[in-house]
Design an enzyme around this catalytic site. Structure first.
Site, PDB file in Angstrom:
ATOM      1  N   ASP A 111       4.071  11.522   8.261  1.00 23.40           N
ATOM      2  CA  ASP A 111       3.414  10.693   9.830  1.00 23.40           C
ATOM      3  C   ASP A 111       3.733  11.509  10.488  1.00 23.40           C
ATOM      4  O   ASP A 111       4.686  12.580  10.965  1.00 23.40           O
ATOM      5  CB  ASP A 111       4.376   9.450   9.585  1.00 23.40           C
ATOM      6  CG  ASP A 111       4.801   9.177  11.095  1.00 23.40           C
ATOM      7  OD1 ASP A 111       3.991   8.967  11.551  1.00 23.40           O
ATOM      8  OD2 ASP A 111       5.670   8.523  11.802  1.00 23.40           O
ATOM      9  N   ASP A 163       5.310   7.050  14.852  1.00 19.99           N
ATOM     10  CA  ASP A 163       5.295   5.459  14.648  1.00 19.99           C
ATOM     11  C   ASP A 163       5.698   4.974  13.113  1.00 19.99           C
ATOM     12  O   ASP A 163       5.683   3.954  13.831  1.00 19.99           O
ATOM     13  CB  ASP A 163       3.777   5.085  15.175  1.00 19.99           C
ATOM     14  CG  ASP A 163       2.726   5.431  13.864  1.00 19.99           C
ATOM     15  OD1 ASP A 163       3.203   6.074  12.705  1.00 19.99           O
ATOM     16  OD2 ASP A 163       1.627   4.686  13.497  1.00 19.99           O
ATOM     17  N   ASP A 190     -10.367  -0.518  -7.489  1.00 24.19           N
ATOM     18  CA  ASP A 190      -9.805  -1.356  -7.239  1.00 24.19           C
ATOM     19  C   ASP A 190      -9.981  -2.868  -7.751  1.00 24.19           C
ATOM     20  O   ASP A 190     -11.191  -3.670  -7.900  1.00 24.19           O
ATOM     21  CB  ASP A 190      -9.110  -2.169  -5.360  1.00 24.19           C
ATOM     22  CG  ASP A 190      -7.553  -2.856  -5.273  1.00 24.19           C
ATOM     23  OD1 ASP A 190      -6.787  -2.690  -5.585  1.00 24.19           O
ATOM     24  OD2 ASP A 190      -8.209  -4.040  -5.272  1.00 24.19           O
ATOM     25  N   GLU A 215      -9.597   0.761 -11.674  1.00 22.63           N
ATOM     26  CA  GLU A 215      -8.182   0.079 -11.953  1.00 22.63           C
ATOM     27  C   GLU A 215      -8.695  -1.121 -12.778  1.00 22.63           C
ATOM     28  O   GLU A 215      -9.002  -2.490 -11.922  1.00 22.63           O
ATOM     29  CB  GLU A 215      -7.825  -0.494 -10.394  1.00 22.63           C
ATOM     30  CG  GLU A 215      -6.192  -0.945 -10.819  1.00 22.63           C
ATOM     31  CD  GLU A 215      -6.027  -2.189  -9.772  1.00 22.63           C
ATOM     32  OE1 GLU A 215      -4.887  -2.491  -9.611  1.00 22.63           O
ATOM     33  OE2 GLU A 215      -6.597  -2.500  -8.902  1.00 22.63           O
TER      34      GLU A 215
HETATM   35  C1  GLC Z   1      -5.034  -3.545  -6.548  1.00 29.81           C
HETATM   36  C2  GLC Z   1      -4.215  -2.870  -5.863  1.00 29.81           C
HETATM   37  C3  GLC Z   1      -2.783  -3.496  -5.138  1.00 29.81           C
HETATM   38  C4  GLC Z   1      -2.921  -4.761  -4.189  1.00 29.81           C
HETATM   39  C5  GLC Z   1      -4.693  -5.534  -5.044  1.00 29.81           C
HETATM   40  C6  GLC Z   1      -5.114  -6.268  -4.141  1.00 29.81           C
HETATM   41  O1  GLC Z   1      -4.377  -4.557  -7.556  1.00 29.81           O
HETATM   42  O2  GLC Z   1      -3.504  -1.700  -6.763  1.00 29.81           O
HETATM   43  O3  GLC Z   1      -2.515  -3.189  -4.519  1.00 29.81           O
HETATM   44  O4  GLC Z   1      -2.547  -5.177  -3.922  1.00 29.81           O
HETATM   45  O5  GLC Z   1      -4.979  -4.131  -5.717  1.00 29.81           O
HETATM   46  O6  GLC Z   1      -6.498  -5.677  -3.749  1.00 29.81           O
END
Ligand code: GLC
Length: 571
Positions: free
Chosen positions: A32, A36, A219, A281
């Site tokens: 940071d 904040d 994602d 992912e």
């Molecule tokens: C993926 C991300 C996670 C997020 C989810 C929804 O799994 O790694 O952190 O909450 O998608 O976007």
């Protein structure tokens, strides 16, 4: 020849991403700069030299887009701007430039399954009539039953509770319609059959590629396409543990239609010089289904969650490696390996021994020292596997999961939606300790941190571990340096050593040039000390613990390694 002897010959060329070590920064919790209590982009820029010293190749930064932060930024309100708490577009430009000057690649995170409910597109929904073009960008359907009081089907949210919410317009009118949200109700799912959605995301990719971003982590890459009939899900047919994760054959995961999207994205990435890359992912029910995402005209790589889930279990780990390598070979793609990220219990805690021998999946008191010992061994072993590897910020410090966060500090929507029955993922997102004696352990200039840090983290701070040879930080630095120095690691072939003692997994990595000495990558997962065969030699390159010795016998010297220890040997 059995599967395990097969050579891993995925090497299409020597592109950087094929064997990169990628370090994940979760920006809110890394560093940071302005006090904040929330980490930010200038904070990352300040720490780039730390990442260079660590020895990584690329940094993947979790979302920093404009966001109400209901899901830590995975709820994006504007895909082409930076959240003001985290910085500005000028800051990301400086960060990309600073990384490139130092030879580091930058991977961003794109969130295509859903937007935030504060995205302009969803606001347009709330201000328009049913059937308007704005509605067609999301999965909005009429409810069932009297007065449409029932959701369109029984799908559940990954974050607990129903997967649909009734649509209430901006003027307070309750409609007969429901919108799908596989995650939080502030994360409405997009309709990827809509060409406008597709075009918008391709433009967003170009926006960032033009700024110099080297690639994207995608994602929920397996979730974009849903079965168009929106059939009910048979939740009774799958174990409870899978409902929130990879439910095999769920009508909303891993649908065949998703691949077409990535073919379009690949065309965009390939128009750049050098070509930009993707890592999905991607949760798929089998290694075979997972590998389909890595076909040559789709994603470059995907996360290998099967390996992450294998835990401290020799048979599962070996099976996972075999299935991964075998299926990636079929599509000519490099495997990837990962042990921790911002969604799972940190592996220093997850690997701690439990009475039933299973992985730690919920808060409990664990033997932290054993957990860390196993984690160090598992990491050394993982970094010796072929392909690329992902590290999660703080694992190089041996950080454990923080189980005892105060309830009122928790922010994960999983915690909120489960009404406190699932503690969620905040425990792996606690801000990083940089200096043992500074306020907020050097995370920021002042004492504030968006999640409290445990006092015990003073001893784990970067400056405390810095010059200590036995520290976890020093181990990671040595491992990454050695990995870069050895041609056989990263891209070369692998073969199992079948004369490994009980409790030991061992594989030989070699270069493709015959006769060049390679590297033996060995892990003793048993609780006993083991003697390695004399034929494996005694030329130690790396050890995960001090518990390693060379002994001389009539058969010549051989290496003895302690319980839960990994080594690399020349050979
Ligand atoms: C993926 C991300 C996670 C997020 C989810 C929804 O799994 O790694 O952190 O909450 O998608 O976007």
């Amino acid at each position: 020849m059995n599967a395990t002897d097969r050579v891993c010959a995925y090497r299409r060329d020597r592109d950087w991403w094929q064997d990169a070590v990628v370090y994940q920064v979760y920006p809110r919790s890394f560093a940071d700069s302005d006090g904040d209590g929330i980490g930010d982009l200038p904070g990352i820029l300040d720490r780039l030299d730390y990442l260079v010293d660590l020895g990584i190749d690329a940094v993947w930064i979790s979302p920093f887009y404009t966001s109400p932060l209901h899901d830590g930024g995975y709820d994006v309100a504007d895909y082409r701007d930076v959240d003001e708490r985290l910085g500005t577009l000028a800051d990301i430009d400086s960060l990309i430039a600073g990384a490139h000057e130092r030879g580091l690649r930058v991977i961003m995170d794109i969130v295509p399954n859903h937007t935030s409910s504060e995205h302009r597109w969803f606001r347009e929904v709330l201000e328009s009539e049913p059937g308007s073009p704005a509605w067609a960008r999301y999965l909005i359907r009429p409810g069932k039953g009297a007065d449409h009081r029932e959701p369109p089907n029984n799908w559940r949210s990954v974050f607990h509770g129903p997967g649909w919410s009734r649509l209430v317009l901006a003027d307070g009118t309750q409609t007969d319609y429901w919108y799908l949200h596989l995650f939080d109700d502030t994360q409405p799912d997009l309709d990827w059959t809509n060409p406008e959605v597709r075009a918008e995301f391709r433009d967003t990719l170009r926006f960032w590629f033009d700024r110099g971003v080297d690639g994207f982590r995608i994602d929920v890459a397996h979730g974009l396409v849903k079965d168009p009939d929106l059939p009910d899900m048979d939740y009774d047919a799958i174990p409870e543990s899978e409902i929130l994760g990879v439910a095999p054959h769920a009508p909303y995961w891993d649908q065949d239609g998703v691949h077409e999207i990535y073919r379009e994205w690949r065309e965009v990435a390939d128009q750049y010089e050098p070509p930009r890359i993707f890592c999905g992912e991607t949760w798929a029910p089998t290694a075979e289904r997972l590998a389909l995402y890595q076909r040559p005209d789709e994603l470059h790589t995907s996360f290998n969650f099967d390996y992450l889930a294998a835990g401290w279990n020799l048979d599962r780990m070996r099976r996972s490696i075999d299935a991964t390598v075998e299926n990636h070979l079929k599509v000519g793609a490099p495997p990837t390996w990962v042990l921790s990220n911002h969604d799972v219990i940190r592996h220093a805690t997850r690997f701690a021994p439990t009475p039933d021998g299973k992985a730690v999946t919920k808060p409990m008191v664990v033997d932290a020292a054993r957990g860390l010992r196993r984690a160090r061994a598992a990491t050394v072993f993982m970094l010796g596997l072929p392909g690329s590897a992902y590290l999660y910020q703080g694992e190089e410090l041996g950080l454990p999961e923080v189980f005892d966060l105060p309830d009122d500090a928790r922010q994960d929507p999983v915690w909120i939606r489960s009404k406190g029955t699932d503690t969620g993922r905040d425990g792996c997102r606690v801000p990083i300790p940089w200096q043992g004696t500074a306020p907020s352990y050097g995370f920021g200039p002042g004492p504030d941190t968006w999640l409290p840090q445990p006092e015990s983290w003073a001893e784990l701070a970067v400056d405390v571990q810095d010059d200590v040879e036995s520290s976890t930080l020093s181990l990671y630095r040595r491992a990454l340096e050695r990995r870069h120095a050895e041609d056989a690691l990263g891209q070369g072939p692998m073969a199992w050593l079948d004369d490994a003692p009980d409790g030991v997994l061992a594989l030989r990595r070699s270069t493709e040039e015959d006769g060049r000495p390679g590297v033996l990558v060995v892990i003793n997962m048993s609780a006993e000390l083991v003697h390695l065969p004399p034929s494996w030699g005694d030329d130690l390159l790396l050890e995960s613990s001090d518990d390693v010795a060379v002994v001389n016998t009539d058969d010549g010297p051989h290496v003895v390694i302690g319980a839960e220890t990994a080594v690399w040997l020349r050979g």
